[in-house]
Design a protein around this motif. Sequence first.
Motif, PDB file in Angstrom:
ATOM      1  N   ASP A 131       0.608  -1.251  -0.159  1.00 35.52           N
ATOM      2  CA  ASP A 131       0.244  -0.269   0.350  1.00 35.52           C
ATOM      3  C   ASP A 131       0.920   1.312   0.181  1.00 35.52           C
ATOM      4  N   SER A 132       1.402   0.881   0.539  1.00 35.18           N
ATOM      5  CA  SER A 132       3.188   2.386   1.161  1.00 35.18           C
ATOM      6  C   SER A 132       3.022   2.498   0.489  1.00 35.18           C
ATOM      7  N   ALA A 133       4.159   1.531  -1.040  1.00 39.62           N
ATOM      8  CA  ALA A 133       3.928   1.647  -2.389  1.00 39.62           C
ATOM      9  C   ALA A 133       3.337   2.068  -3.679  1.00 39.62           C
ATOM     10  N   VAL A 134       2.468   1.775  -3.515  1.00 41.23           N
ATOM     11  CA  VAL A 134       1.273   2.680  -4.341  1.00 41.23           C
ATOM     12  C   VAL A 134       1.322   3.723  -4.047  1.00 41.23           C
ATOM     13  N   ARG A 135       1.481   4.092  -2.675  1.00 38.64           N
ATOM     14  CA  ARG A 135       0.346   5.641  -2.470  1.00 38.64           C
ATOM     15  C   ARG A 135       1.571   6.761  -2.749  1.00 38.64           C
ATOM     16  N   GLN A 136       2.989   5.784  -2.470  1.00 41.68           N
ATOM     17  CA  GLN A 136       3.945   7.226  -3.386  1.00 41.68           C
ATOM     18  C   GLN A 136       4.426   6.497  -4.812  1.00 41.68           C
ATOM     19  N   GLY A 137       3.976   6.018  -5.312  1.00 47.03           N
ATOM     20  CA  GLY A 137       3.973   6.022  -6.515  1.00 47.03           C
ATOM     21  C   GLY A 137       5.329   4.852  -7.240  1.00 47.03           C
ATOM     22  N   ARG A 138       6.083   4.232  -6.056  1.00 46.22           N
ATOM     23  CA  ARG A 138       7.304   3.372  -6.593  1.00 46.22           C
ATOM     24  C   ARG A 138       7.057   2.038  -7.161  1.00 46.22           C
ATOM     25  N   ALA A 139       7.812   1.307  -8.025  1.00 45.36           N
ATOM     26  CA  ALA A 139       7.774   0.352  -8.338  1.00 45.36           C
ATOM     27  C   ALA A 139       7.832  -0.628  -7.679  1.00 45.36           C
ATOM     28  N   PHE A 140       6.674  -1.282  -6.741  1.00 48.23           N
ATOM     29  CA  PHE A 140       6.871  -1.932  -5.793  1.00 48.23           C
ATOM     30  C   PHE A 140       7.939  -3.624  -6.147  1.00 48.23           C
ATOM     31  N   VAL A 141       7.513  -3.824  -7.137  1.00 42.99           N
ATOM     32  CA  VAL A 141       8.590  -5.499  -7.161  1.00 42.99           C
ATOM     33  C   VAL A 141      10.048  -4.922  -7.228  1.00 42.99           C
ATOM     34  N   PRO A 142      10.651  -4.479  -7.914  1.00 43.85           N
ATOM     35  CA  PRO A 142      12.093  -4.449  -7.912  1.00 43.85           C
ATOM     36  C   PRO A 142      12.124  -4.298  -6.578  1.00 43.85           C
ATOM     37  N   MET A 143      11.931  -2.746  -5.505  1.00 48.10           N
ATOM     38  CA  MET A 143      11.896  -2.716  -4.711  1.00 48.10           C
ATOM     39  C   MET A 143      11.867  -3.912  -3.624  1.00 48.10           C
ATOM     40  N   PHE A 144      10.611  -4.601  -3.407  1.00 51.50           N
ATOM     41  CA  PHE A 144      10.332  -5.541  -2.729  1.00 51.50           C
ATOM     42  C   PHE A 144      11.594  -7.000  -2.835  1.00 51.50           C
ATOM     43  N   LEU A 145      11.636  -6.962  -4.185  1.00 50.15           N
ATOM     44  CA  LEU A 145      13.129  -8.158  -4.372  1.00 50.15           C
ATOM     45  C   LEU A 145      14.211  -7.752  -4.428  1.00 50.15           C
ATOM     46  N   ARG A 146      14.520  -6.862  -4.008  1.00 50.89           N
ATOM     47  CA  ARG A 146      15.987  -6.193  -2.851  1.00 50.89           C
ATOM     48  C   ARG A 146      15.796  -6.632  -1.605  1.00 50.89           C
ATOM     49  N   ARG A 147      14.688  -5.816  -1.156  1.00 52.53           N
ATOM     50  CA  ARG A 147      14.720  -6.512   0.586  1.00 52.53           C
ATOM     51  C   ARG A 147      14.399  -7.907   0.783  1.00 52.53           C
ATOM     52  N   LEU A 148      13.978  -8.505  -0.758  1.00 52.06           N
ATOM     53  CA  LEU A 148      14.439  -9.740  -0.018  1.00 52.06           C
ATOM     54  C   LEU A 148      15.940 -10.367   0.068  1.00 52.06           C
ATOM     55  N   ALA A 149      16.653  -9.498  -1.144  1.00 52.61           N
ATOM     56  CA  ALA A 149      17.320 -10.547  -1.545  1.00 52.61           C
ATOM     57  C   ALA A 149      18.504 -10.387  -0.298  1.00 52.61           C
ATOM     58  N   GLY A 150      18.719  -8.758   0.067  1.00 52.05           N
ATOM     59  CA  GLY A 150      18.997  -7.618   1.739  1.00 52.05           C
ATOM     60  C   GLY A 150      18.817  -9.136   3.013  1.00 52.05           C
ATOM     61  N   LEU A 151      17.727  -9.059   2.917  1.00 48.31           N
ATOM     62  CA  LEU A 151      16.539 -10.464   4.195  1.00 48.31           C
ATOM     63  C   LEU A 151      17.426 -11.416   4.299  1.00 48.31           C
TER      64      LEU A 151
END
Length: 401
Positions: free
Chosen positions: A84-104
């Motif tokens: 929801d936050s990505a949609v509100r801020q107009g961010r591309a969610f998929v690449p952002m979340f994949l980077r997050r998962l890679a960090g995890l």
Amino acid sequence: MPDARLAAARIASVDALRGFSLLGILVVNIAFLASGYRMAGMAEPGFDSSLDWVVRWLVTLFMENKFYLLFSFLFGYSFTLQLDSAVRQGRAFVPMFLRRLAGLLLIGLAHAVLLFPGDILTTYAFVGIALLVLRRIGPKTAVVLAVLLTLMLALGFLLLALLAMVGLDTSGTVAEGTAEAARSDTALGGMFWQIISEHMRKLSLIVLLRVLFQGPAVLAACLIGLAVGKLGALRNLSAHTVALRRLQWIGFTVGLAGAFVYTQSAWNHTVNKFLGEAVDLVTAPLLAAAYAATFLRVLPYLPRVGRALAAPGRMALSNYLGQSLICSLIFTGYGLALVDQVSPGAEVLIALGIFAVQVLYSHWWLKGHRYGPVEWVLRFLTYWRRPTGERHRDRNSTQAA
């Protein structure tokens, strides 16, 4: 209450629930961090008093396999907040979340190799990919998938129980388990390279267990969190009082009954071990749900408890890793090397002491920082830019590790 205050109260309650989950996870995990015998599925032979057994039974009955499910539920719930936050801020969610998962994944691998092979962050990294694929499903579909995953796992354990009943050896002997535990104790009490080598060896032994059993169980809990997040069920808990009460009744009756069967299979062996696991897979989520429902209903009457738990909940990733680090310094050759020298009761007291310190530390840290230290690193990896470090009150970005 204005909408902004409602949202802030909702997030604060989720943070507090996450902090509560962290406490339960620590009380369970400390036994496995403190003993090679517990990692081998056995009781420590040096502690056989009535008190020792009472503590083992209580922890297994009320806590084991419950709080990691609750934490996984919150991971799935927070996934919807991030989306929801990505949609509100107009961010591309998929690449952002994949980077997050890679960090995890990177953080989890370091945690598993250096501190605790029972790490769950690597599991979250792979389960997160499944959530990403399933992000558009509806709440009902998510619940159905979670139920099917749970039943499939339970059927798998029932099959193992059946094979054991007809005489097929599906587990190691007691002698093999004792030898494994003794070997582990020696390594964990040794030098740095011995500890790392032992962690790597354990990881090679449990990787199949993670893929076949823990991963689907975590995904099922995450899917329930996804459904709750999509329904917005935590935005106004007073509107769901009947549902919360129903969860409490079912969870504390069926859930505790299943937990008793599981505990019998774990310690008395009057119930087939795999049958106990099958029963626990179905009933532990119900007991975890009852805990969550009770906590959320009681929380408004205990604001100080909520505030105390919310701070470590906001720094869940840092505190989860910190728990393993502190326990490693106490029980392994990294520090005091007290492996298998601390009784179950003392372990619980140590866990409570560690968590109390983390509560104080988290409150102190968050007075001057927006994120926990490891959360800061993960956020950098997620957005690929330096996060702002100042303290502020925009709680809509709160996310589970």
